[in-house]
Scaffold this motif. Sequence first.
Motif, PDB file in Angstrom:
ATOM      1  N   UNK A   1      41.387  76.916  32.269  1.00 55.32           N
ATOM      2  CA  UNK A   1      40.920  78.226  32.290  1.00 55.32           C
ATOM      3  C   UNK A   1      39.817  78.413  31.480  1.00 55.32           C
ATOM      4  N   UNK A   2      38.711  78.430  31.789  1.00 55.11           N
ATOM      5  CA  UNK A   2      37.469  78.586  31.243  1.00 55.11           C
ATOM      6  C   UNK A   2      37.119  79.965  31.195  1.00 55.11           C
ATOM      7  N   UNK A   3      36.577  80.325  30.003  1.00 50.59           N
ATOM      8  CA  UNK A   3      36.297  81.918  29.586  1.00 50.59           C
ATOM      9  C   UNK A   3      34.628  81.645  29.221  1.00 50.59           C
ATOM     10  N   UNK A   4      34.135  82.338  30.169  1.00 44.19           N
ATOM     11  CA  UNK A   4      32.441  82.354  29.823  1.00 44.19           C
ATOM     12  C   UNK A   4      32.155  83.573  29.143  1.00 44.19           C
ATOM     13  N   UNK A   5      31.674  83.409  27.771  1.00 47.41           N
ATOM     14  CA  UNK A   5      31.582  84.688  27.118  1.00 47.41           C
ATOM     15  C   UNK A   5      30.373  85.339  27.164  1.00 47.41           C
ATOM     16  N   UNK A   6      29.630  85.780  28.340  1.00 51.45           N
ATOM     17  CA  UNK A   6      28.394  86.057  28.325  1.00 51.45           C
ATOM     18  C   UNK A   6      27.262  85.290  28.203  1.00 51.45           C
ATOM     19  N   UNK A   7      27.692  83.860  28.569  1.00 47.16           N
ATOM     20  CA  UNK A   7      26.442  82.754  28.431  1.00 47.16           C
ATOM     21  C   UNK A   7      25.227  83.291  28.840  1.00 47.16           C
ATOM     22  N   UNK A   8      24.040  82.728  28.292  1.00 43.56           N
ATOM     23  CA  UNK A   8      22.707  83.096  28.752  1.00 43.56           C
ATOM     24  C   UNK A   8      22.379  81.955  29.209  1.00 43.56           C
ATOM     25  N   UNK A   9      22.898  80.696  29.297  1.00 42.96           N
ATOM     26  CA  UNK A   9      22.375  79.454  30.066  1.00 42.96           C
ATOM     27  C   UNK A   9      23.103  79.342  31.038  1.00 42.96           C
ATOM     28  N   UNK A  10      23.327  78.066  31.633  1.00 44.85           N
ATOM     29  CA  UNK A  10      23.706  77.870  32.827  1.00 44.85           C
ATOM     30  C   UNK A  10      25.394  77.499  32.930  1.00 44.85           C
ATOM     31  N   UNK A  11      26.032  78.153  31.916  1.00 51.07           N
ATOM     32  CA  UNK A  11      27.494  77.804  31.768  1.00 51.07           C
ATOM     33  C   UNK A  11      28.132  78.111  32.969  1.00 51.07           C
ATOM     34  N   UNK A  12      27.908  79.370  33.455  1.00 50.12           N
ATOM     35  CA  UNK A  12      28.729  79.798  34.331  1.00 50.12           C
ATOM     36  C   UNK A  12      28.698  79.193  35.722  1.00 50.12           C
ATOM     37  N   UNK A  13      27.217  78.640  35.958  1.00 44.71           N
ATOM     38  CA  UNK A  13      26.824  77.875  37.299  1.00 44.71           C
ATOM     39  C   UNK A  13      27.829  76.502  37.390  1.00 44.71           C
ATOM     40  N   UNK A  14      28.032  76.076  35.911  1.00 52.06           N
ATOM     41  CA  UNK A  14      28.466  74.850  35.846  1.00 52.06           C
ATOM     42  C   UNK A  14      30.042  75.118  36.099  1.00 52.06           C
ATOM     43  N   UNK A  15      30.507  76.164  35.719  1.00 53.83           N
ATOM     44  CA  UNK A  15      32.200  76.338  35.934  1.00 53.83           C
ATOM     45  C   UNK A  15      32.418  76.647  37.400  1.00 53.83           C
ATOM     46  N   UNK A  16      31.191  77.252  37.923  1.00 49.07           N
ATOM     47  CA  UNK A  16      31.743  77.520  39.483  1.00 49.07           C
ATOM     48  C   UNK A  16      31.611  75.975  39.987  1.00 49.07           C
ATOM     49  N   UNK A  17      30.673  75.265  39.667  1.00 45.27           N
ATOM     50  CA  UNK A  17      30.715  73.882  40.279  1.00 45.27           C
ATOM     51  C   UNK A  17      32.155  73.181  40.081  1.00 45.27           C
ATOM     52  N   UNK A  18      32.464  73.364  39.213  1.00 40.48           N
ATOM     53  CA  UNK A  18      33.722  72.598  38.696  1.00 40.48           C
ATOM     54  C   UNK A  18      34.891  73.243  39.543  1.00 40.48           C
TER      55      UNK A  18
END
Length: 309
Positions: free
Chosen positions: A40-57
Amino acid sequence: MKKLLSIVVPCYNEEEATPIFYKTIHEMEAELASVDLEFVFVDDGSRDNTLKVLKGLHQQDERVHYVSFSRNFGKEAGIYAGLEKAKGDYVVIMDVDLQDPPSMLPKMLSEIENGEYECVSTRRVDRKGEPPIRSWFARKFYKIMNKISSADIVDGARDYQMMTRKVVNAILSMGEYNRFSKGIFGWVGFKRKWLEFENVERVAGETKWSFWKLFIYAIDGIVAFSTAPLTLASVFGSIMCLVAFLFIIVIIVRTLIFGDPTSGWPSMVCIILLVSGIQLLCLGIQGQYMAKTYLETKKRPIYLVQEEE
């Protein structure tokens, strides 16, 4: 049927560390064979590509879930959101930068599965790599918190801990807006075991915690779990009233004896500045508690979700 272990991971601008973290846990799954895993990853409003990485995982592993905030709400909100999202019988909170050693997971799981403990927590026994002044303030903070609050906060305690569902539900029941997780973990109680480890450097990226942010976080912790500062303000006020009364007597006696009530004005100015400073300090302390109460009464949500999976 195997029980489910949820791994809750708050992330903020961690596009470099996230894949490394996932790969590290994936490689040690054989050591956690007694349970099924859920990420369970929680993206705390990141401004980089963290969310994109999580979607890929998530696309490559259906066990990976994520919650993405509408903006940055802070790590405390991230922890709370992760615990709400987690479905596991056991839940562990970890930092994505691998400063929480994954190698400790099998030992933590073993202690939980034995049934003797409801929670297995971790603490750092050293602070290698940290600036000395930061380490000194951190140690003093823990000492002060344990003296003035009812929460059991061990020096070097980390958010890295594994809990049973019972403990998770107890933490979630504390839906306060101003959150200080280390205090909450200690306040809820339950039978707990501590595991120690030496400080580990980040695997990638840079720390998001400056000295100023840590200082504000410490104040939030003190205000959240202790009313001692209010008592201190009352004590200051009582002492200054007594000092003022004594000075009045001294001035009267001095005037009667020497007949010169105007001398000594520099010291009087210093006294006025001292008293004014203490008054402002006490007002500031009271203001902190009033501000926290004000925020709580608004009943705002702890976080807002932009998207999740």
